[in-house]
Design a protein around this motif. Structure first.
Motif, PDB file in Angstrom:
ATOM      1  N   SER A 134     -39.517  26.984  24.304  1.00  7.53           N
ATOM      2  CA  SER A 134     -39.600  28.427  24.427  1.00  7.53           C
ATOM      3  C   SER A 134     -40.650  28.968  23.456  1.00  7.53           C
ATOM      4  N   ALA A 135     -40.771  30.276  23.368  1.00  5.01           N
ATOM      5  CA  ALA A 135     -41.768  30.898  22.503  1.00  5.01           C
ATOM      6  C   ALA A 135     -41.333  30.941  21.044  1.00  5.01           C
ATOM      7  N   PHE A 136     -40.050  30.806  20.784  1.00  7.30           N
ATOM      8  CA  PHE A 136     -39.496  30.831  19.429  1.00  7.30           C
ATOM      9  C   PHE A 136     -38.058  30.324  19.496  1.00  7.30           C
ATOM     10  N   ARG A 137     -37.446  30.183  18.318  1.00  7.98           N
ATOM     11  CA  ARG A 137     -36.040  29.774  18.266  1.00  7.98           C
ATOM     12  C   ARG A 137     -35.285  30.781  17.411  1.00  7.98           C
ATOM     13  N   THR A 138     -34.114  31.184  17.866  1.00  6.74           N
ATOM     14  CA  THR A 138     -33.251  32.072  17.089  1.00  6.74           C
ATOM     15  C   THR A 138     -32.280  31.201  16.313  1.00  6.74           C
ATOM     16  N   LEU A 139     -32.198  31.457  14.998  1.00  9.16           N
ATOM     17  CA  LEU A 139     -31.370  30.610  14.141  1.00  9.16           C
ATOM     18  C   LEU A 139     -30.456  31.445  13.266  1.00  9.16           C
ATOM     19  N   ALA A 140     -29.396  30.822  12.812  1.00  6.43           N
ATOM     20  CA  ALA A 140     -28.433  31.436  11.906  1.00  6.43           C
ATOM     21  C   ALA A 140     -28.197  30.448  10.771  1.00  6.43           C
ATOM     22  N   ILE A 141     -28.554  30.847   9.566  1.00  6.11           N
ATOM     23  CA  ILE A 141     -28.450  29.953   8.409  1.00  6.11           C
ATOM     24  C   ILE A 141     -27.063  30.077   7.795  1.00  6.11           C
ATOM     25  N   VAL A 142     -26.370  28.940   7.698  1.00  2.75           N
ATOM     26  CA  VAL A 142     -25.048  28.907   7.053  1.00  2.75           C
ATOM     27  C   VAL A 142     -25.064  27.852   5.946  1.00  2.75           C
ATOM     28  N   GLN A 143     -24.310  28.126   4.898  1.00  2.00           N
ATOM     29  CA  GLN A 143     -24.202  27.176   3.798  1.00  2.00           C
ATOM     30  C   GLN A 143     -23.332  25.997   4.230  1.00  2.00           C
ATOM     31  N   SER A 144     -23.659  24.823   3.722  1.00  2.00           N
ATOM     32  CA  SER A 144     -22.966  23.613   4.190  1.00  2.00           C
ATOM     33  C   SER A 144     -21.479  23.633   3.896  1.00  2.00           C
ATOM     34  N   ASP A 145     -21.060  24.277   2.793  1.00  2.88           N
ATOM     35  CA  ASP A 145     -19.632  24.284   2.471  1.00  2.88           C
ATOM     36  C   ASP A 145     -18.826  25.182   3.405  1.00  2.88           C
ATOM     37  N   SER A 146     -19.511  25.975   4.242  1.00  3.02           N
ATOM     38  CA  SER A 146     -18.787  26.817   5.201  1.00  3.02           C
ATOM     39  C   SER A 146     -18.899  26.306   6.633  1.00  3.02           C
ATOM     40  N   PHE A 147     -19.637  25.217   6.836  1.00  6.61           N
ATOM     41  CA  PHE A 147     -19.857  24.673   8.181  1.00  6.61           C
ATOM     42  C   PHE A 147     -18.955  23.476   8.406  1.00  6.61           C
ATOM     43  N   GLU A 148     -18.262  23.460   9.547  1.00 10.98           N
ATOM     44  CA  GLU A 148     -17.395  22.325   9.873  1.00 10.98           C
ATOM     45  C   GLU A 148     -17.545  21.946  11.339  1.00 10.98           C
ATOM     46  N   LEU A 149     -17.901  20.675  11.562  1.00 14.43           N
ATOM     47  CA  LEU A 149     -17.880  20.131  12.918  1.00 14.43           C
ATOM     48  C   LEU A 149     -16.426  19.892  13.279  1.00 14.43           C
ATOM     49  N   LEU A 150     -15.995  20.388  14.416  1.00 12.25           N
ATOM     50  CA  LEU A 150     -14.597  20.235  14.825  1.00 12.25           C
ATOM     51  C   LEU A 150     -14.416  19.072  15.791  1.00 12.25           C
ATOM     52  N   THR A 151     -15.359  18.931  16.737  1.00 17.19           N
ATOM     53  CA  THR A 151     -15.268  17.838  17.699  1.00 17.19           C
ATOM     54  C   THR A 151     -16.659  17.292  17.978  1.00 17.19           C
ATOM     55  N   GLY A 152     -16.713  16.028  18.317  1.00 18.13           N
ATOM     56  CA  GLY A 152     -17.956  15.393  18.724  1.00 18.13           C
ATOM     57  C   GLY A 152     -18.832  14.951  17.560  1.00 18.13           C
ATOM     58  N   THR A 153     -19.834  14.164  17.899  1.00 22.71           N
ATOM     59  CA  THR A 153     -20.805  13.669  16.921  1.00 22.71           C
ATOM     60  C   THR A 153     -22.197  13.913  17.468  1.00 22.71           C
ATOM     61  N   PRO A 154     -22.960  14.799  16.799  1.00 20.77           N
ATOM     62  CA  PRO A 154     -24.325  15.066  17.273  1.00 20.77           C
ATOM     63  C   PRO A 154     -25.233  13.860  17.096  1.00 20.77           C
ATOM     64  N   LYS A 155     -26.234  13.776  17.926  1.00 17.74           N
ATOM     65  CA  LYS A 155     -27.309  12.802  17.765  1.00 17.74           C
ATOM     66  C   LYS A 155     -28.365  13.475  16.892  1.00 17.74           C
ATOM     67  N   HIS A 156     -29.043  12.676  16.054  1.00 20.18           N
ATOM     68  CA  HIS A 156     -30.043  13.210  15.132  1.00 20.18           C
ATOM     69  C   HIS A 156     -31.435  12.679  15.432  1.00 20.18           C
ATOM     70  N   PHE A 157     -32.407  13.546  15.282  1.00 19.88           N
ATOM     71  CA  PHE A 157     -33.829  13.211  15.376  1.00 19.88           C
ATOM     72  C   PHE A 157     -34.472  13.816  14.136  1.00 19.88           C
ATOM     73  N   VAL A 158     -35.219  13.013  13.367  1.00 22.57           N
ATOM     74  CA  VAL A 158     -35.873  13.526  12.160  1.00 22.57           C
ATOM     75  C   VAL A 158     -37.326  13.825  12.462  1.00 22.57           C
ATOM     76  N   LYS A 159     -37.727  15.041  12.149  1.00 24.54           N
ATOM     77  CA  LYS A 159     -39.085  15.525  12.405  1.00 24.54           C
ATOM     78  C   LYS A 159     -39.621  16.157  11.128  1.00 24.54           C
ATOM     79  N   VAL A 160     -40.872  15.859  10.771  1.00 25.03           N
ATOM     80  CA  VAL A 160     -41.511  16.536   9.648  1.00 25.03           C
ATOM     81  C   VAL A 160     -41.998  17.883  10.173  1.00 25.03           C
ATOM     82  N   GLY A 161     -41.500  18.954   9.558  1.00 25.48           N
ATOM     83  CA  GLY A 161     -41.812  20.304  10.026  1.00 25.48           C
ATOM     84  C   GLY A 161     -43.161  20.802   9.561  1.00 25.48           C
ATOM     85  N   ASP A 162     -43.532  21.980  10.047  1.00 28.60           N
ATOM     86  CA  ASP A 162     -44.772  22.636   9.622  1.00 28.60           C
ATOM     87  C   ASP A 162     -44.806  22.824   8.105  1.00 28.60           C
TER      88      ASP A 162
END
Length: 137
Positions: A37-65
């Motif tokens: 798309s033309a951009f991405r909308t994001l929401a920044i959360v601190q790690s101590d407030s984020f919890e995965l409840l179900t599932g396991t994401p797949k990871h891809f490592v990319k060096v950003g701009d």
């Protein structure tokens, strides 16, 4: 604000605490390509407030701009982008993909970053703070 979300197929679910001021749009070339798309909308959360409840994401490592390596997490079943974060074992924050947040209609972007990569036909959001690169907030 308490939020919850999931990938498109519902295999991966999460919840977090979010400051609505931490919702923004990224115009970097990587976000354009990775979101298709033309951009991405994001929401920044601190790690101590984020919890995965179900599932396991797949990871891809990319060096950003920015020059920093970033984990791009997505659902291995439906492919929905979920978040990005640092590569360390315990990242300090997660950049959630706002489209996966159930309460997304309540989350107007308050900032825009990497505006130097903004596509010419995309207009600035009135009242949103503007950053040519990474936000310094």
């Amino acid at each position: 604000m308490k939020i919850d979300g999931s990938c498109h197929c519902g295999v991966i679910t999460y919840e977090a605490e979010l400051d609505p001021a931490a919702v923004g749009i990224c115009h970097c070339a990587d976000c354009q390509a990775l979101s298709a798309s033309a951009f991405r909308t994001l929401a920044i959360v601190q790690s101590d407030s984020f919890e995965l409840l179900t599932g396991t994401p797949k990871h891809f490592v990319k060096v950003g701009d920015s020059g920093n390596p970033r984990v791009q997490a997505f659902c291995p079943d439906c492919g929905s982008g979920l978040y990005s974060c640092g590569v360390e074992d315990k990242p300090t924050a997660y950049n959630l993909r706002a489209g996966t947040i159930r309460q997304r209609a309540e989350l107007a972007p308050r900032f825009e970053c990497w505006t130097r990569s903004r596509l010419q036909w995309v207009t600035e959001i009135a009242g949103a703070r503007q950053f040519e690169g990474n936000p310094n907030a």
